[in-house]
Design an enzyme around this catalytic site. Sequence first.
Site, PDB file in Angstrom:
ATOM      1  N   CYS A  82       0.845  -1.194   0.000  1.00 42.05           N
ATOM      2  CA  CYS A  82       0.000   0.000   0.000  1.00 42.05           C
ATOM      3  C   CYS A  82       0.878   1.240   0.000  1.00 42.05           C
ATOM      4  O   CYS A  82       2.067   1.181   0.284  1.00 42.05           O
ATOM      5  CB  CYS A  82      -0.896   0.009   1.238  1.00 42.05           C
ATOM      6  SG  CYS A  82      -1.862  -1.497   1.435  1.00 42.05           S
TER       7      CYS A  82
ATOM      8  N   ARG B  38       1.500   1.595  -5.979  1.00 44.49           N
ATOM      9  CA  ARG B  38       1.693   0.652  -4.882  1.00 44.49           C
ATOM     10  C   ARG B  38       0.387  -0.038  -4.470  1.00 44.49           C
ATOM     11  O   ARG B  38       0.406  -0.990  -3.682  1.00 44.49           O
ATOM     12  CB  ARG B  38       2.289   1.367  -3.660  1.00 44.49           C
ATOM     13  CG  ARG B  38       3.627   2.020  -3.918  1.00 44.49           C
ATOM     14  CD  ARG B  38       4.125   2.711  -2.674  1.00 44.49           C
ATOM     15  NE  ARG B  38       4.508   1.739  -1.659  1.00 44.49           N
ATOM     16  CZ  ARG B  38       5.737   1.274  -1.493  1.00 44.49           C
ATOM     17  NH1 ARG B  38       6.712   1.703  -2.276  1.00 44.49           N
ATOM     18  NH2 ARG B  38       6.018   0.410  -0.543  1.00 44.49           N
TER      19      ARG B  38
ATOM     20  N   TRP C 142      -3.779  -1.797  -1.418  1.00 49.47           N
ATOM     21  CA  TRP C 142      -3.768  -3.082  -2.120  1.00 49.47           C
ATOM     22  C   TRP C 142      -4.262  -4.102  -1.100  1.00 49.47           C
ATOM     23  O   TRP C 142      -3.608  -4.364  -0.107  1.00 49.47           O
ATOM     24  CB  TRP C 142      -2.366  -3.424  -2.607  1.00 49.47           C
ATOM     25  CG  TRP C 142      -2.311  -4.630  -3.503  1.00 49.47           C
ATOM     26  CD1 TRP C 142      -2.454  -4.667  -4.859  1.00 49.47           C
ATOM     27  CD2 TRP C 142      -2.098  -5.995  -3.095  1.00 49.47           C
ATOM     28  NE1 TRP C 142      -2.352  -5.958  -5.317  1.00 49.47           N
ATOM     29  CE2 TRP C 142      -2.136  -6.788  -4.261  1.00 49.47           C
ATOM     30  CE3 TRP C 142      -1.901  -6.615  -1.870  1.00 49.47           C
ATOM     31  CZ2 TRP C 142      -1.955  -8.171  -4.235  1.00 49.47           C
ATOM     32  CZ3 TRP C 142      -1.742  -7.984  -1.829  1.00 49.47           C
ATOM     33  CH2 TRP C 142      -1.766  -8.756  -3.013  1.00 49.47           C
TER      34      TRP C 142
ATOM     35  N   ASN D 105       0.420  -0.106   6.214  1.00 48.64           N
ATOM     36  CA  ASN D 105       0.945  -0.897   5.111  1.00 48.64           C
ATOM     37  C   ASN D 105       1.575  -2.139   5.712  1.00 48.64           C
ATOM     38  O   ASN D 105       2.495  -2.036   6.514  1.00 48.64           O
ATOM     39  CB  ASN D 105       1.984  -0.077   4.326  1.00 48.64           C
ATOM     40  CG  ASN D 105       2.623  -0.867   3.198  1.00 48.64           C
ATOM     41  OD1 ASN D 105       2.162  -1.940   2.831  1.00 48.64           O
ATOM     42  ND2 ASN D 105       3.697  -0.337   2.638  1.00 48.64           N
ATOM     43  N   GLY D 106       1.063  -3.322   5.366  1.00 46.00           N
ATOM     44  CA  GLY D 106       1.624  -4.553   5.922  1.00 46.00           C
ATOM     45  C   GLY D 106       0.533  -5.522   6.318  1.00 46.00           C
ATOM     46  O   GLY D 106      -0.638  -5.359   5.977  1.00 46.00           O
TER      47      GLY D 106
ATOM     48  N   GLU E 233      10.462 -14.017 -18.933  1.00 44.53           N
ATOM     49  CA  GLU E 233      10.156 -12.608 -18.676  1.00 44.53           C
ATOM     50  C   GLU E 233       9.133 -12.074 -19.673  1.00 44.53           C
ATOM     51  O   GLU E 233       8.220 -11.322 -19.307  1.00 44.53           O
ATOM     52  CB  GLU E 233      11.440 -11.782 -18.719  1.00 44.53           C
ATOM     53  CG  GLU E 233      11.263 -10.279 -18.576  1.00 44.53           C
ATOM     54  CD  GLU E 233      10.653  -9.849 -17.247  1.00 44.53           C
ATOM     55  OE1 GLU E 233      10.272  -8.667 -17.137  1.00 44.53           O
ATOM     56  OE2 GLU E 233      10.551 -10.677 -16.322  1.00 44.53           O
TER      57      GLU E 233
ATOM     58  N   LYS F 132       5.520 -10.522 -18.588  1.00 43.22           N
ATOM     59  CA  LYS F 132       5.086  -9.174 -18.957  1.00 43.22           C
ATOM     60  C   LYS F 132       3.716  -9.208 -19.631  1.00 43.22           C
ATOM     61  O   LYS F 132       2.848  -8.395 -19.349  1.00 43.22           O
ATOM     62  CB  LYS F 132       6.105  -8.513 -19.888  1.00 43.22           C
ATOM     63  CG  LYS F 132       7.314  -7.953 -19.214  1.00 43.22           C
ATOM     64  CD  LYS F 132       6.961  -6.761 -18.330  1.00 43.22           C
ATOM     65  CE  LYS F 132       7.993  -6.585 -17.239  1.00 43.22           C
ATOM     66  NZ  LYS F 132       7.960  -7.589 -16.184  1.00 43.22           N
TER      67      LYS F 132
ATOM     68  N   GLU G 199       1.026  -9.895 -17.042  1.00 45.47           N
ATOM     69  CA  GLU G 199       0.806  -8.747 -16.154  1.00 45.47           C
ATOM     70  C   GLU G 199      -0.001  -7.647 -16.826  1.00 45.47           C
ATOM     71  O   GLU G 199      -0.883  -7.044 -16.204  1.00 45.47           O
ATOM     72  CB  GLU G 199       2.160  -8.164 -15.719  1.00 45.47           C
ATOM     73  CG  GLU G 199       2.947  -9.028 -14.753  1.00 45.47           C
ATOM     74  CD  GLU G 199       4.302  -8.422 -14.431  1.00 45.47           C
ATOM     75  OE1 GLU G 199       4.696  -8.474 -13.263  1.00 45.47           O
ATOM     76  OE2 GLU G 199       4.959  -7.891 -15.348  1.00 45.47           O
TER      77      GLU G 199
ATOM     78  N   HIS H 242       8.179 -31.934 -24.607  1.00 46.12           N
ATOM     79  CA  HIS H 242       7.842 -32.657 -23.378  1.00 46.12           C
ATOM     80  C   HIS H 242       6.530 -32.158 -22.781  1.00 46.12           C
ATOM     81  O   HIS H 242       6.339 -32.208 -21.568  1.00 46.12           O
ATOM     82  CB  HIS H 242       8.979 -32.531 -22.363  1.00 46.12           C
ATOM     83  CG  HIS H 242      10.240 -33.199 -22.801  1.00 46.12           C
ATOM     84  ND1 HIS H 242      10.529 -34.517 -22.526  1.00 46.12           N
ATOM     85  CD2 HIS H 242      11.289 -32.729 -23.526  1.00 46.12           C
ATOM     86  CE1 HIS H 242      11.697 -34.831 -23.051  1.00 46.12           C
ATOM     87  NE2 HIS H 242      12.184 -33.755 -23.669  1.00 46.12           N
TER      88      HIS H 242
ATOM     89  N   LYS I 205       3.347  -2.589  -7.017  1.00 42.23           N
ATOM     90  CA  LYS I 205       4.733  -2.450  -7.438  1.00 42.23           C
ATOM     91  C   LYS I 205       5.707  -3.115  -6.474  1.00 42.23           C
ATOM     92  O   LYS I 205       6.604  -3.837  -6.874  1.00 42.23           O
ATOM     93  CB  LYS I 205       5.070  -0.960  -7.576  1.00 42.23           C
ATOM     94  CG  LYS I 205       6.483  -0.681  -8.081  1.00 42.23           C
ATOM     95  CD  LYS I 205       6.651  -1.142  -9.505  1.00 42.23           C
ATOM     96  CE  LYS I 205       8.011  -0.777 -10.071  1.00 42.23           C
ATOM     97  NZ  LYS I 205       8.195  -1.367 -11.399  1.00 42.23           N
TER      98      LYS I 205
END
Length: 612
Positions: free
Chosen positions: A2, A27, A74, A100-101, A485, A489, A492, A508, A607
């Site tokens: 957050c 965030r 968040w 935050n946490g 990656e 991306k 996301e 496979h 983030k």
Amino acid sequence: MCGIVGYTGPRQAFPVVLKGLKRLEYRGYDSAGVALLKNGNLSVYKKKGKVADLEEHLIGKDIEANIGIGHTRWATHGEPSDRNAHPHSSASGRLAMIHNGIIENYAQIKQELVKKGYQFSSDTDTEVLLNFIEDIRNNNNSSLEEAIRIALKRVTGAYCILLIDQDDPHTIIAARKGSPLVIGIGKGEHFLASDASPIIEYTKEVVYVNDYELAIVKPDELILKNLGNEKITPYITKLDMELAAIEKGGYDHFMLKEIFEQPSTIYDCLRGRLDANAGTIRMSGIDKNIEQLKNANRIMIVACGTSWHAGLVAEYIIEELCRIPVEVEYASEFRYRNPIINKGDVIIAVSQSGETADTLVALERAKENGAFIFGIVNVVGSSIARLSHAGAYTHAGPEIGVASTKAFTGQLAVLCMMALNIAHAKGTISEDRYKKLLLELEEVPEKIDSILKNAEEVKKIADVYKDASDFLFLGRGYNFPIALEGALKLKEISYIHAEGYPAAEMKHGPIALVSETLPVVFIATKDPYHEKIVSNMQEIKARKGKIISIITEGDEVTPPLSDHYFSIPPADEIIAPILSVVPLQLLSYYVGTAKGLDVDKPRNLAKSVTVE
């Protein structure tokens, strides 16, 4: 995860807090709120949705105040809603708090408070902690500061909290453990935030608060204490950041701006460190600890998400150049199993924010076991930077887009320089190859610039495949982590299901997915694996899959096999991943925007992951 903001001083607090929340929205953005204190009246306003929804909600409301705190959320405990949004008010209405946490033992504390007659208006652990603090203050007839100290000794988990009290109209009390907090020092005013972005407009003098510290913040006074009530002298740091770095600068999105910044951010990363003409790399964190690094029994790279992919590339590079065994660990797994860590082991922690909760806990455990900790982070003064024995900053500048782009290429550049430095000191690389790689690394900013000049070609490809429901990304060797990656991306930013695989593993299992509707992205640059990956492309072609390939300029073999391709400049296989990832970043961006999505703030993501 957050974002928190606070202000106390002569200014109107709300505009400062609101602007700060907008800068911290990367965030967390499922709800937002503010608490304002004026003439002993504490007002709390909060709203589900983005900060803009809160701003609209407050039109016509009384928002005059010289002290205030704000939060963009968040969600962890409780679904996104008005009632679960922060700030929360205590049962008496005298206190307001943002957090935050995660408080892990909140359920036990809540049960105790319910037995005492407390009722709760939200599903959050934050409201539990706030009422716990108030209960301690009431029952012990203690100050708010002392009640906070007692409560925080009882709770387990991570937190950064800011509280205001209607009976103390000038003071914000803050504390942290595991979640970041920075305090800006102004003239007769103070600013508090999760990171420096809301602060740099007003001051460049800041104090980074450490774990288990409590701050009593008034307009003209900052007192730091530990949980034992002992005063600590604040260490003031000068911010090396400009306001323009956190603004869009004419781009439609921060993500696009940050992709296009990569020639300059990598140049900044290399500047003052790499001199190809002189054949030198100067990195103080490595130079001062070269014996420890070159004589390492093994190297363990600990990271999460995109940073973990950077670690996978580094595994290939370090083992190839330095001949030191390397393991790459997810921090979230590493911290919970019982890894064998001995003196002589080197732990490299890779993190954009320097605040990733799982990585921090993993490092603390490794440090206790005698390992040497080397941190690679982007944020100056971050927790991982302070915890490490030594390290290197990526100098990528603030990264606002939630999906990491320029921070990733900065990490690759630092890890490559690190490997070259150790290999040269150890004598495991020839002088000719060493100088060739230095020269190639120095040319990376110019080569990325040439890739970005052709970004419209990637946009055209994105427009063709924007409605696909699945993607497969394949690569070999150094480009296998880039396939991972690229898939991450796309997931996301566009919410399209995507898988990254080693190309040789395709047979496979993943080849069963191939059909006329499946786009398969090959990272097929010229390297020792090129003939093999061409064979993999032929296997996909034979099954009518759609092939998009990232190839090296001048390659005449791959284009006939591809439905679409994008060329990048030639580079040594060790350097190529820094180039080959750029068109994949662009692909995810353009697919996301073609679908009309908010690529800077993808759903459910934040983030900086400062909780488990």
